[in-house]
Write a protein that holds these residues in place. Structure first.
Motif, short mmCIF file in Angstrom:
data_model
loop_
_atom_site.label_atom_id
_atom_site.label_comp_id
_atom_site.label_asym_id
_atom_site.label_seq_id
_atom_site.Cartn_x
_atom_site.Cartn_y
_atom_site.Cartn_z
N MET A 189 73.99 43.73 41.50
CA MET A 189 74.16 43.47 40.07
C MET A 189 73.02 44.09 39.26
O MET A 189 73.21 44.48 38.11
N GLU A 201 70.04 40.26 32.17
CA GLU A 201 71.38 40.72 31.84
C GLU A 201 71.74 40.39 30.39
O GLU A 201 72.35 41.20 29.69
N ALA A 202 71.30 39.21 29.94
CA ALA A 202 71.58 38.79 28.57
C ALA A 202 70.82 39.67 27.57
O ALA A 202 71.37 40.06 26.53
N GLU A 215 67.07 34.74 40.61
CA GLU A 215 68.45 34.73 40.13
C GLU A 215 68.50 34.39 38.64
O GLU A 215 69.25 35.01 37.86
N ILE A 216 67.69 33.42 38.24
CA ILE A 216 67.61 33.04 36.82
C ILE A 216 67.05 34.20 36.01
O ILE A 216 67.52 34.51 34.91
N ARG A 217 66.04 34.85 36.57
CA ARG A 217 65.40 35.99 35.90
C ARG A 217 66.40 37.13 35.68
O ARG A 217 66.42 37.76 34.61
N LEU A 218 67.25 37.38 36.67
CA LEU A 218 68.26 38.43 36.54
C LEU A 218 69.29 38.07 35.47
O LEU A 218 69.74 38.94 34.71
N THR A 219 69.65 36.80 35.40
CA THR A 219 70.62 36.35 34.39
C THR A 219 70.06 36.57 32.99
O THR A 219 70.76 37.02 32.08
N GLU A 220 68.79 36.23 32.82
CA GLU A 220 68.13 36.42 31.52
C GLU A 220 68.04 37.90 31.17
O GLU A 220 68.25 38.30 30.01
N TYR A 232 71.84 42.38 45.85
CA TYR A 232 71.38 42.41 44.46
C TYR A 232 71.95 43.62 43.73
O TYR A 232 71.29 44.21 42.87
#
Length: 357
Positions: free
Chosen positions: A138, A83-84, A76-81, A136
């Protein structure tokens, strides 16, 4: 009848040894006694082993589930990064950054692929754990939003690299199919990308970059007949001589100076694109005949006639293996006759006539 009174005792399990010893006067060997007790103990041991195995499996299941949940939290953290990072591509609006941004695009594409693989892995494991699959979607949204950036900067990066090697590198090292595919495909992809970028206010500043790449690809497109014609695999010295005569320019792999596409353009060969295309087309068709002729000759090399067996008691031998040879001969007669009527047989006419004879 003598054993009948002891039947119940014998079957009871505990008294069977008493019957055998006291009634029949026979002592069993210690090995049999040991095996007997193992037999009585077996159901307990099996149940005990089953319980231990189940405890082990439950423990492994719990550990695997805990590892899965931990990995998914990290994911989840990896996906957030990710996305950024994808969101930051809107800031790149300078074509001078093409090398840097193209490399970053490559890295993001690799990260997207790795994340897609992990999504499939996590969801498949969740099925095994009998749990609801995590949504997933997103990631799919991110991929869609990144697509125009990926198309733009990959095409731009490839074009900058290819343009230099195609114009100034050795002409005989250009892959004509790759060159044509990259130029034609790049133009179509840039048309689609420009339309997508214009739909979003945040990405409109990047549109000029895509338009510039599309323009440069379209400017290179007229050179494709030279590349595909002169880089034909069938090009021989006779073809280079014919082109030199038509263009009134000495050109060929053995020419003095740099043998590059830029040199040919500087010498004005672009204006002879039609003539060059005709020579290249002829070279290709002659090459097809040449390969077919070489193939026919090569097909006879592995054939072996067997004359090892005599016919009865005579000194006459039996020919074996002629069936395959006759089938090949029939096939090649048809092919050779077709070659003889080809308008491109000129360079191989004597060889074809000899083979037909």
């Amino acid at each position: 009848s003598t054993l009948f009174p002891y039947t119940t005792l014998f079957r009871s399990g505990g008294w069977d040894l008493v019957v055998i010893r006291d009634v029949h006067g026979h002592l069993l060997p210690s090995e049999i006694l040991e095996d007997r007790w193992k037999m009585y103990q077996a159901p307990f041991l099996v149940k005990n082993n089953q319980m231990q195995a189940q405890e082990y499996l439950d423990e492994q299941h719990a550990q695997a589930l805990a590892a899965q949940e931990s990995d998914q939290k990290d994911f989840e953290i990896r996906l957030t990064e990710l996305e950024a990072v994808i969101g930051s591509f809107a800031q790149y609006d300078d074509l001078a950054q093409v090398v840097e941004v193209a490399e970053k695009t490559k890295q993001v594409n690799e990260e997207v692929k790795a994340c897609q693989d992990l999504v499939r892995q996590f969801n498949s494991r969740e099925v095994l754990f009998d749990r609801d699959q995590t949504d997933y979607s997103m990631l799919g949204t991110m991929v869609k939003s990144f697509e125009p950036f990926a198309n733009l900067w990959k095409t731009a990066g490839d074009w900058v690299s290819n343009k230099e090697s195609w114009l100034k590198g050795r002409f005989d090292e250009i892959d004509p199919l790759y060159c044509e595919g990259e130029v034609q495909g790049g133009i179509r992809l840039m048309f689609k990308t420009i339309r997508t970028l214009k739909e979003n206010e945040e990405t409109k500043p990047i549109v000029p970059i895509a338009e510039q790449i599309k323009k440069e690809l379209e400017e290179f497109k007229p050179y494709l007949p030279l590349v595909t014609g002169l880089r034909n695999a069938g090009m021989r010295d006779r073809h280079w001589k014919a082109i030199s005569e038509k263009c009134e320019v000495e050109v060929g792999p053995e020419m003095e100076g740099e043998f590059t596409l830029k040199m040919m353009l500087d010498k004005g060969m672009l204006s002879f694109s039609k003539e060059i295309e005709e020579v290249g087309d002829r070279a290709g068709k002659e090459y097809t005949l040449e390969k077919a002729l070489r193939k026919m000759k090569a097909e006879w090399e592995p054939l072996i006639f067997d004359l090892s067996e005599k016919y009865r008691k005579t000194n006459t031998y039996i020919l074996k293996g002629d069936g395959e040879a006759m089938a090949l001969l029939d096939e090649q007669i048809v092919t050779t006759q077709a070659m003889m009527f080809s308008t491109f047989k000129g360079p191989f006419e004597e060889e074809i006539d000899e083979w037909n004879a």
